[in-house]
Design a protein around this motif. Structure first.
Motif, PDB file in Angstrom:
ATOM      1  N   PHE A   1       0.821  -1.196   0.000  1.00 42.49           N
ATOM      2  CA  PHE A   1       0.000   0.000   0.000  1.00 42.49           C
ATOM      3  C   PHE A   1       0.861   1.254   0.000  1.00 42.49           C
ATOM      4  O   PHE A   1       1.847   1.346   0.708  1.00 42.49           O
ATOM      5  N   SER A   2       0.472   2.229  -0.818  1.00 43.52           N
ATOM      6  CA  SER A   2       1.147   3.529  -0.817  1.00 43.52           C
ATOM      7  C   SER A   2       0.129   4.597  -1.141  1.00 43.52           C
ATOM      8  O   SER A   2      -0.516   4.561  -2.178  1.00 43.52           O
ATOM      9  N   LEU A   3      -0.026   5.562  -0.230  1.00 45.01           N
ATOM     10  CA  LEU A   3      -0.963   6.660  -0.447  1.00 45.01           C
ATOM     11  C   LEU A   3      -0.482   7.565  -1.566  1.00 45.01           C
ATOM     12  O   LEU A   3      -1.254   8.294  -2.164  1.00 45.01           O
ATOM     13  N   SER A   4       0.799   7.506  -1.894  1.00 45.04           N
ATOM     14  CA  SER A   4       1.342   8.367  -2.939  1.00 45.04           C
ATOM     15  C   SER A   4       1.065   7.844  -4.344  1.00 45.04           C
ATOM     16  O   SER A   4       1.366   8.518  -5.317  1.00 45.04           O
ATOM     17  N   ASP A   5       0.499   6.634  -4.458  1.00 41.61           N
ATOM     18  CA  ASP A   5       0.156   6.118  -5.782  1.00 41.61           C
ATOM     19  C   ASP A   5      -0.807   7.081  -6.477  1.00 41.61           C
ATOM     20  O   ASP A   5      -1.694   7.637  -5.858  1.00 41.61           O
ATOM     21  N   ALA A   6      -0.611   7.267  -7.761  1.00 48.90           N
ATOM     22  CA  ALA A   6      -1.500   8.150  -8.528  1.00 48.90           C
ATOM     23  C   ALA A   6      -2.911   7.567  -8.539  1.00 48.90           C
ATOM     24  O   ALA A   6      -3.100   6.367  -8.728  1.00 48.90           O
ATOM     25  N   LEU A   7      -3.886   8.419  -8.327  1.00 51.80           N
ATOM     26  CA  LEU A   7      -5.273   7.983  -8.322  1.00 51.80           C
ATOM     27  C   LEU A   7      -5.934   8.311  -9.656  1.00 51.80           C
ATOM     28  O   LEU A   7      -5.665   9.354 -10.241  1.00 51.80           O
ATOM     29  N   PRO A   8      -6.814   7.443 -10.140  1.00 48.43           N
ATOM     30  CA  PRO A   8      -7.520   7.691 -11.407  1.00 48.43           C
ATOM     31  C   PRO A   8      -8.414   8.929 -11.314  1.00 48.43           C
ATOM     32  O   PRO A   8      -8.872   9.298 -10.239  1.00 48.43           O
ATOM     33  N   ALA A   9      -8.680   9.527 -12.449  1.00 46.78           N
ATOM     34  CA  ALA A   9      -9.493  10.742 -12.489  1.00 46.78           C
ATOM     35  C   ALA A   9     -10.992  10.444 -12.488  1.00 46.78           C
ATOM     36  O   ALA A   9     -11.763  11.199 -11.920  1.00 46.78           O
ATOM     37  N   ASP A  10     -11.429   9.332 -13.144  1.00 44.41           N
ATOM     38  CA  ASP A  10     -12.876   9.080 -13.183  1.00 44.41           C
ATOM     39  C   ASP A  10     -13.314   8.369 -11.902  1.00 44.41           C
ATOM     40  O   ASP A  10     -12.581   7.561 -11.335  1.00 44.41           O
ATOM     41  N   LYS A  11     -14.519   8.696 -11.439  1.00 45.66           N
ATOM     42  CA  LYS A  11     -14.980   8.241 -10.129  1.00 45.66           C
ATOM     43  C   LYS A  11     -15.031   6.722  -9.970  1.00 45.66           C
ATOM     44  O   LYS A  11     -14.562   6.209  -8.951  1.00 45.66           O
ATOM     45  N   PRO A  12     -15.610   5.967 -10.907  1.00 38.54           N
ATOM     46  CA  PRO A  12     -15.648   4.514 -10.684  1.00 38.54           C
ATOM     47  C   PRO A  12     -14.246   3.920 -10.501  1.00 38.54           C
ATOM     48  O   PRO A  12     -14.029   3.117  -9.589  1.00 38.54           O
ATOM     49  N   ALA A  13     -13.307   4.322 -11.324  1.00 37.97           N
ATOM     50  CA  ALA A  13     -11.936   3.807 -11.200  1.00 37.97           C
ATOM     51  C   ALA A  13     -11.284   4.307  -9.910  1.00 37.97           C
ATOM     52  O   ALA A  13     -10.531   3.573  -9.263  1.00 37.97           O
ATOM     53  N   LEU A  14     -11.558   5.545  -9.556  1.00 38.25           N
ATOM     54  CA  LEU A  14     -11.023   6.111  -8.319  1.00 38.25           C
ATOM     55  C   LEU A  14     -11.483   5.289  -7.117  1.00 38.25           C
ATOM     56  O   LEU A  14     -10.674   4.884  -6.278  1.00 38.25           O
TER      57      LEU A  14
ATOM     58  N   GLU B   1     -12.662   2.247  -7.090  1.00 39.95           N
ATOM     59  CA  GLU B   1     -12.123   0.887  -7.182  1.00 39.95           C
ATOM     60  C   GLU B   1     -10.698   0.852  -6.624  1.00 39.95           C
ATOM     61  O   GLU B   1     -10.333  -0.049  -5.859  1.00 39.95           O
ATOM     62  N   THR B   2      -9.898   1.852  -6.982  1.00 40.63           N
ATOM     63  CA  THR B   2      -8.530   1.944  -6.468  1.00 40.63           C
ATOM     64  C   THR B   2      -8.525   2.167  -4.960  1.00 40.63           C
ATOM     65  O   THR B   2      -7.762   1.523  -4.231  1.00 40.63           O
TER      66      THR B   2
END
Length: 168
Positions: free
Chosen positions: A2-15, A17-18
């Motif tokens: 786990f890393s909070l610094s991982d880039a998060l997706p821009a669209d809500k469903p993918a966000l 899910e991540t």
């Protein structure tokens, strides 16, 4: 890992899910529900834009009592059926409130809050655990995609993060 610094997706469903995958990785191996709730709150608060409060209210058998959260100090106790949190707990339905000032009986813990989403937390046996509450200083911050995403996050918390140690 786990890393909070991982880039998060821009669209809500993918966000969402991540975030659900990150939440599971963060809490799955820990047996203490308070620690899990604290880390879960921090993950969501620090990963989503436009929030001013994110946290838990746990049901003590009579009312909701504030649990781990991120944000300004909060109301400590909320009766079932009162405010957005109490309504979500009593009805066991997600509450998406575009304008908290238009919600009859809204409890204003932070005057900066303009919109809110509350997800009831229910154990596999149907027992009420409490609610997950997220506030925003922006009107209409939350929509149906947020409701679906928050519901999935809460499912992960109940399945992997909720342990009996929370009922101390």
């Amino acid at each position: 890992m786990f890393s909070l610094s991982d880039a998060l997706p821009a669209d809500k469903p993918a966000l969402y899910e991540t975030l659900a995958a990150q939440a599971r990785a963060l809490i799955e191996g820990e047996a203490d529900a308070v620690a899990n709730a604290a880390n879960f709150s921090s993950l969501v608060f620090n990963s989503l834009d436009g929030l001013n409060w994110a946290g838990f209210y746990f049901f003590d058998g009579a009312e909701l009592v504030v649990g781990p959260f991120q944000g300004k100090p909060a109301c400590v106790r909320i009766p079932l059926g009162k405010g957005v949190c109490g309504t979500a707990a009593q009805t066991r339905e997600i509450q998406v409130v575009a304008d908290v000032h238009a919600f009859a009986g809204h409890i204003a813990c932070d005057s900066a809050s303009q919109s809110e989403i509350v997800v009831p937390l229910v154990a596999a046996d149907g027992a009420l655990i409490g609610v997950w509450d997220v506030d925003s200083p922006h009107l209409a911050r939350f929509d149906e995609e947020d409701a679906k995403g928050m519901a999935e996050l809460c499912r992960v918390f109940v399945e992997f993060g909720w342990k009996k140690t929370a009922a101390r």
